[in-house]
Structure formats: structure tokens, C-alpha cells
Design a protein around this motif. Structure first.
Motif, mmCIF file in Angstrom:
data_model
loop_
_atom_site.group_PDB
_atom_site.id
_atom_site.type_symbol
_atom_site.label_atom_id
_atom_site.label_comp_id
_atom_site.label_asym_id
_atom_site.label_seq_id
_atom_site.Cartn_x
_atom_site.Cartn_y
_atom_site.Cartn_z
ATOM 1 N N VAL A 440 0.842 -1.280 0.191
ATOM 2 C CA VAL A 440 0.001 0.065 -0.026
ATOM 3 C C VAL A 440 0.815 1.189 -0.131
ATOM 4 N N LEU A 441 2.123 1.087 0.756
ATOM 5 C CA LEU A 441 3.044 2.379 0.678
ATOM 6 C C LEU A 441 3.616 2.529 -0.520
ATOM 7 N N GLN A 442 3.990 1.320 -1.233
ATOM 8 C CA GLN A 442 4.521 1.458 -2.546
ATOM 9 C C GLN A 442 3.402 2.024 -3.408
ATOM 10 N N LEU A 462 0.767 0.564 -16.092
ATOM 11 C CA LEU A 462 2.199 0.443 -15.142
ATOM 12 C C LEU A 462 1.985 -0.978 -14.438
ATOM 13 N N ASP A 463 0.824 -1.486 -14.421
ATOM 14 C CA ASP A 463 0.549 -2.542 -13.588
ATOM 15 C C ASP A 463 1.663 -3.729 -13.851
ATOM 16 N N ALA A 464 2.234 -3.703 -14.992
ATOM 17 C CA ALA A 464 3.067 -4.948 -15.337
ATOM 18 C C ALA A 464 4.406 -4.330 -15.386
ATOM 19 N N GLY A 472 -0.289 -6.536 -7.864
ATOM 20 C CA GLY A 472 -1.181 -5.442 -8.843
ATOM 21 C C GLY A 472 -1.438 -4.282 -8.027
ATOM 22 N N ILE A 473 -2.240 -3.558 -8.875
ATOM 23 C CA ILE A 473 -2.595 -2.007 -8.373
ATOM 24 C C ILE A 473 -3.994 -1.893 -7.672
ATOM 25 N N ARG A 474 -4.717 -2.903 -8.157
ATOM 26 C CA ARG A 474 -6.141 -2.708 -7.784
ATOM 27 C C ARG A 474 -6.562 -2.628 -5.964
ATOM 28 N N THR A 475 -5.891 -3.705 -5.431
ATOM 29 C CA THR A 475 -6.121 -4.039 -4.100
ATOM 30 C C THR A 475 -5.692 -2.619 -3.185
ATOM 31 N N PRO A 476 -4.296 -2.203 -3.565
ATOM 32 C CA PRO A 476 -3.727 -1.118 -2.827
ATOM 33 C C PRO A 476 -4.469 0.199 -3.077
#
Length: 716
Positions: A440-442, A462-464, A472-476
């Protein structure tokens, strides 16, 4: 009082030993929770009483009743069914406090409306009738300036006003003109939606504006306006609108002034009140400040449209020195005969303001939260952003929690009293971020590298990449949204406050920050697909305009307003030439050149100049002295010519002189002739005729054109 005490004794005598009046009232489910507490706090008192917050005076009883009557939704009705835990509070999302400031702000549009209805209003409200109204809201960062103006804007919008706002960004002063053009383009987009929105009055207003615009502009001017406001084409159906035709660079600024002032006056002729909001004016540039606060406001006054126009400017006074161009402009405006200025300075919140925020969010009487409000105010010195973030942190760590026993929010008083707060908002925010999960911090740090907001589509690309969280980005993203750090809406991810973005970004080590930018820039640049599809970064020099995304979840979508290449270039520029290998610098200079050309074609010369200068920084001065690098010299010539033309368009004569002189010194005469023309045109626009004569004679001599001697003086 006697009746209450008598009924209280009856309730106490009939109650089981293991219950309280409050628990009995809550269990019967006959009354709202607030009424149960109200009765318990009145009745279950004394040495053996079990009231949660017993009343001590009759004034407190009356205060609770007044709050229930005035705001039944908050202090009387239950927020949930009474079963389970309600949604946790999120401080800062609702507007509370600043009643005097809101009233003072709304007094201005009220006066304008009365003035429109009655000529006699001049004697009632003073002698400001006819002047353009401008409100400037100032205060330190995090004092609630934007919140106040947006709250007032929402109210006026419901009253039929057309309210549009934009925000300048820290570090993007070069894009200030683009923000203003985007503001007016947003007006056009709203007019397009009005036409097909189904509301009869909106449709009529939109069609009326279209007719006025056609009457106010000839075909050539409409084509030029399209260069700045691209939505004009979809608004004026059936009108042949093309890209702007060629105009000399030194006249571009005056063209923009002419078009925008005529556009706003055309809007005002449709007789609907308009409020324009520009936030964070301290991050604008001198030319844009003069355009908005000088040219546009004067044009509204001259066009007699002041009765339907309100300007609201917001700025941080702790980020602005006396030398800032906004300071001088505000001083001039306060003395103006055409603009009436209202200044609203937001000071720190009082203890009562902080308590009101807590009471409204937790739906508790003011008397119950007053001690909590006092200590939060003391620990944050009334800095509302700091107070809000502290309260949200107390919710996250369950110091403020919902009690199933009392069915209301409570707090651990010992933990709050022993809480050690930071000396500054920045330190507090950094300590808050350190408690987040690593991924989450990242994600939060990644977002901060884009500024206040970025497109969800860009993040999907950028997800890849190696900079995205591993899973992945969605949960954070969802976690950050739940925590209140960001908002996700309309295809954009936006920080809920610019101070959050600022403190996250500044908390990243400089070297790690640069690595972030390099990795983001390289990955996005590699993803750009052009007609010359290639994954080689050096082939991107032909990539301009809107870039289609390939090999991503958003395949086929278009990143609008700012091309994918310009976003990639921004990140490389943030890292800086010194952090890039020498062999790669020319490629990144090419990116800057192409973005600069695209912006010049869109008449955004202030922003174009920024990219040309960044490209020059990447190539350095060595290319001029390397006799073998002929291609490098011509490429460098493109950068310097672009910079000189852009500087001429925004009337930066110092930079025009610098860049044209560099060209004249380093390239053959045949190739430097455009630079000579740009230089002489710049001198002409400033009335520097002696210098024009000097430069003209020198150029004629370089062209080997004989200058005839002066005629002999006549004899007597």
C-alpha cells in the motif's frame, strides 16, 4: 424537573440489578439511540448513577434539545438500524465550520442578484454595482480554502449558476496557460452536455450561447479559438472549424487575450451568472496571472458583464513572497476602479470549530465531544488538515471506536491524553505512512510521483512494471481510497489533499525518487505505439499527439489531454540529465522536442518552452563544438529554434535574445536566418527600434549587401 426525578426513581426501582436505564431503553428499541442517551443522562445520575455522560446543568439539557431540533438528521435520527457496526467516520469529507466565512462569501453573489433585480440596490449595498466582483480566499496550506470555495460553488450551482473551477499544481508553473484554457474548455464541455441533458432551460441556454458565439466570431477567429478550446468543434455543429492558421509567434499572446476575452463576454451575453474558480494561484506564472486578473477581468468590466460574473481565486499565503507576481497584482486590483475585491483570510480553527467537526461526524452532542475537541485542537494548534488527519488516524487504530454496548462512538481517553504528536504536519504524515502495509505504501509513493492526479488507464499500463506492487495495483488503490488518502472517480485517481501528495513525495529518498521516475518514464515510453511501431526508445522521436496504448488492459483507449509520451517525458525530466546515462540523453532530448512541437501546435507556448528547455538540458553544449556531429547540430538547432519561438510567443524577451544568439553564434548564416527574424520581431513588439536598426544593419552586412553611403549634406 420534579417529574423527571420522580419517573427516574420509578425506573430505578423497577430495573434488574444487572441492567441500567440506558440498556433497558436500548433493548426495547422504542426510541432513537440519542433519546435513550438523553434520558439516561438526565435520570441515571447521582452517586449510584450509570449515565454515560450525565448532565450537570439545565443549560446542557437545553443545548442537546436545540441540536436535535436544528439538525435532527445528525443528532436525533439513528444512522443505522441499531444492529451491527455502522460505517466508520471519515473526517474531512463533509464541510463543517467556517460559517462566518461562508456567509461573507455568499453575500457577494446575493448582492449581485439583488443588483440585477433592483436599481435601488446601489444605496442598499454600497457603490460597487457595475464593478466586476472578485473574491480571494487565502490561508496556509490545509486551512480549508478549497473546501470553502467548492462548498459555496456547489450552493450557487444549485441556484442556477454556471460554476467551473481548475487548480494549478506545484512544480507545473509552465503549464499555467494550459490550466486556464482547460478551464474555458470545460465551460464548452458543460454547454455540450446541457444541450442534450433533457432540461429545457439548459438546452435553451446552450443553444443561445452557440448563436452568440457564431455572431461574435468570424470563421478565422473560430478556427483560432479551436486551437485553445478544442471542444468548440463538437459544440458548434455544422460550423467549419479547423486548426488555427499561422500567426507570428510574437502576436500569439495577444491572440489568446483577444479570443478568451471575447469568449467570456459572449457567454455573459446569454444572461446566466457564471463563477470561475482558480485554485492555488501561487503556483501560476506572471503571464497567466496578468491574463486572468488583468485582461479577462477588465474585458468583463468593459463588456458590462460584471453583474453576471464572479471570480474566485484561492492561494496559499505561506507559499508566496512579496516578490511573487500575484502579490503585486492583488495590490493593484484592490485599488482598481473596475474590480471590487473581497479578501477572506482563513485563520486556524477554534476549539469550538474542531468540536463541531467531531460532533457532526460522530453524531454526538457538542457537550459530549467538547473535551476531545479541546485536546485535538491543542495537539494540532487548530491546523484543520492536521486535525482531520489526526482524527482519521485515531479511527484507523481504533482509539475512536463504536461501542456495541452503548451503540455510539466512544474513545479511549487514556490513549488520547498520552498521544505524542509531531512538531509539524509533515512529520505527522510521514509517521502515518509508516504504519501502512508495504504494498500500500509502495502504491502511495508511486501515485505521488505523478502529482495530484493521474489517469487510471496509465496506472493499468504500469501494472506490469517493476514499480507497481507485486500483486497488482487494484487492491492497494482500494485500500488507499478506504483510508481517505485518495479518491477514484471519472477515470482519475486523485489525492484528497495536495498536502498528502506533497508529504508522501518529499518522504521518498532523493535517489529512490529519481529511480521511480526513470522506471516509470522508460516503461511508459516503451508502451507508446505509433505508426512506426517499435519498442526501441530512440524511435519515439516521431511520436506526437494522442498516443494509443498497446498491450495493456486498456487496449484501444486514448489518453486524452496529455499524451502518453508527454507523461513519460515528464518523469524522465523529473529525474534530470545527471541521473541518465550519456548515451541515452539524446533520445530523451528527442522526446522533449516532439512534445514541445505538439504543444506549440496547440498554441500552449509556455508549456512548450519548458520541454524545449528540458531537451536542451539533456543535449548540453558539447554538441555545438563537436565538428563531426552535423546531425546533432541540426537537432540542437530545432530545440533552440523552438525555444526562441515559444519564448517570443509568451513575451519572454530575455530568453528570445539568449536562444537566438546561441543559434547565430553556432550555425551558418543560411540556417540562422529564422533566428534573426524571431529576434528582430521580438525587439519590434517591444518598441526597441534602435536595437532593431543595429541588428538589421549587422544582418545586411553578413548577407554582403552594400549599404549606400548617406547623401551629402545640402550646401548653402
Amino acid at each position: 424537573k420534579y417529574h423527571i426525578e420522580n419517573e427516574g426513581r420509578k425506573l430505578k426501582s423497577s430495573r434488574r440489578e444487572d441492567t441500567t436505564i440506558l440498556s433497558d431503553l436500548l433493548e426495547c428499541n422504542c426510541y432513537p439511540i440519542s433519546i435513550c442517551h438523553f434520558l439516561s443522562d438526565m435520570i441515571d445520575t447521582g452517586p449510584e448513577g450509570n449515565a454515560t455522560n450525565p448532565f450537570t446543568t439545565m443549560e446542557e439539557i437545553l443545548q442537546d434539545l436545540e441540536e436535535m431540533i436544528s439538525h435532527p438528521y445528525l443528532f436525533l435520527h439513528d444512522s443505522h438500524s441499531g444492529v451491527g457496526i455502522p460505517i466508520l467516520p471519515a473526517f474531512g469529507r463533509q464541510y463543517h465550520g467556517r460559517k462566518k466565512e461562508v456567509a461573507r462569501f455568499l453575500e457577494i453573489p446575493t448582492r449581485m442578484e439583488v443588483s440585477n433585480r433592483s436599481v435601488s440596490s446601489q444605496s442598499q449595498f454600497g457603490n460597487n454595482s457595475g464593478k466586476v466582483e472578485a473574491i480571494f480566499v487565502s490561508g496556509r496550506g490545509g486551512s480549508g480554502k478549497s473546501h470553502l470555495v467548492n462548498k459555496c460553488g456547489d450552493f450557487l450551482s444549485m441556484q442556477g449558476w454556471l460554476v467551473i473551477g481548475k487548480k494549478f499544481e506545484r512544480g507545473l508553473e509552465h503549464n499555467a496557460q494550459g490550466v486556464v484554457c482547460s478551464l474555458f474548455d470545460e465551460v464548452v464541455k458543460i454547454l455540450v452536455m446541457m444541450r442534450s441533458g433533457g432540461d429545457e432551460q439548459d438546452t435553451e441556454y446552450s443553444e443561445n450561447v452557440a448563436k452568440i458565439l457564431v455572431d461574435s466570431f468570424d470563421a478565422s477567429s473560430l478556427s483560432s479559438l479551436f486551437g485553445y478550446l478544442p471542444s468548440i468543434k463538437s459544440f458548434l455543429d455544422g460550423i467549419a472549424v479547423k486548426r488555427t492558421s499561422f500567426v507570428e509567434s510574437n502576436l500569439m499572446h495577444w491572440q489568446l487575450v483577444f479570443l478568451l476575452t471575447r469568449f467570456i463576454n459572449a457567454l455573459l451575453r446569454a444572461n446566466r451568472p457564471i463563477m470561475l474558480i482558480l485554485d492555488d494561484l501561487q503556483w501560476s506564472d506572471e503571464l497567466t496571472i496578468e491574463l486572468v486578473l488583468g485582461d479577462i477581468l477588465e474585458a468583463v468590466f468593459d463588456g458590462k458583464g460584471g453583474c453576471n460574473f464572479l471570480f474566485a481565486g484561492v492561494y496559499r499565503d505561506d507559499n508566496m513572497s512579496n516578490e511573487h507576481p500575484l502579490s503585486a497584482k492583488l495590490s493593484n486590483l484592490r485599488q482598481s476602479q473596475s474590480v471590487h475585491v473581497t479578501d477572506i483570510d482563513l485563520s486556524s480553527f477554534t476549539k469550538r470549530d474542531v468540536s463541531e467537526i467531531i460532533a457532526n461526524e460522530l453524531r454526538l452532542p457538542s457537550r459530549v465531544v467538547s473535551e476531545l475537541g479541546d485536546i485535538v485542537h491543542k495537539k494540532t494548534s487548530g491546523h484543520i488538515f492536521y486535525a482531520v488527519e489526526l482524527l482519521n488516524a485515531l479511527v484507523r487504530d481504533s482509539t475512536i471506536y463504536f461501542s456495541l454496548k452503548t451503540r455510539r462512538f466512544q474513545w479511549c481517553w487514556e490513549k488520547i491524553c498520552s498521544l505524542k504528536t509531531s512538531d509539524s504536519v509533515a512529520q505527522f504524515m510521514v509517521s502515518t505512512f509508516s504504519t501502512l502495509e508495504p504494498e500500500v505504501l509502495q502504491m502511495l509513493r508511486l501515485l505521488s510521483c505523478f502529482g495530484l492526479h493521474t489517469d487510471v488507464d496509465v496506472l493499468d499500463i504500469l501494472d506490469a512494471s517493476c514499480v507497481a506492487p507485486f500483486d497488482g495495483i487494484r487492491t492497494p488503490l482500494q485500500n488507499l481510497s478506504d483510508l481517505g488518502f485518495i479518491e477514484v472517480a471519472g477515470g482519475l485517481v486523485r489525492f484528497t489533499h495536495d498536502l498528502i501528495q506533497q508529504h508522501v513525495y518529499e518522504s521518498i529518498e532523493l535517489e529512490q525518487r529519481r529511480t521511480f521516475h526513470i522506471e516509470i518514464g522508460l516503461f511508459l515510453g516503451w508502451k507508446v505505439s505509433t505508426s512506426r511501431t517499435s519498442s526501441d526508445a530512440s524511435s519515439l522521436e516521431g511520436a506526437v499527439g494522442k498516443m494509443y496504448i498497446s498491450e495493456s488492459k486498456s487496449q484501444g483507449s486514448v489518453i486524452t489531454e496529455r499524451s502518453l509520451l508527454s507523461i513519460a517525458t515528464d518523469h524522465i525530466n523529473h529525474a534530470g540529465p545527471e541521473f541518465v546515462e550519456q548515451s541515452e540523453r539524446k533520445s530523451f532530448a528527442v522526446w522533449n522536442l516532439e512534445v514541445g512541437k505538439e504543444l506549440s501546435a496547440r498554441c500552449d507556448f509556455g508549456c512548450a518552452l519548458h520541454y524545449y528547455e528540458q531537451g536542451i538540458a539533456f543535449v548540453g553544449n558539447e554538441v555545438w563544438v563537436d565538428e563531426c556531429d552535423i546531425n546533432g547540430k541540426y537537432f540542437c538547432l530545432d530545440l533552440y529554434e523552438g525555444a526562441a519561438e515559444a519564448a517570443s510567443a509568451i513575451r519572454n524577451d530575455t530568453k528570445v535574445k539568449h536562444y537566438t544568439n546561441v543559434i547565430i553564434r553556432n550555425v551558418p548564416l543560411d540556417n540562422s536566418l529564422p533566428a534573426w527574424i524571431t529576434l528582430i520581431s521580438s525587439l519590434e513588439s517591444n518598441g526597441r527600434h534602435l536595437e532593431i536598426l543595429e541588428k538589421g544593419i549587422k544582418l545586411i552586412q553578413l548577407l554582403n549587401i552594400d549599404i549606400p553611403p548617406p547623401p551629402p549634406s545640402p550646401t548653402a
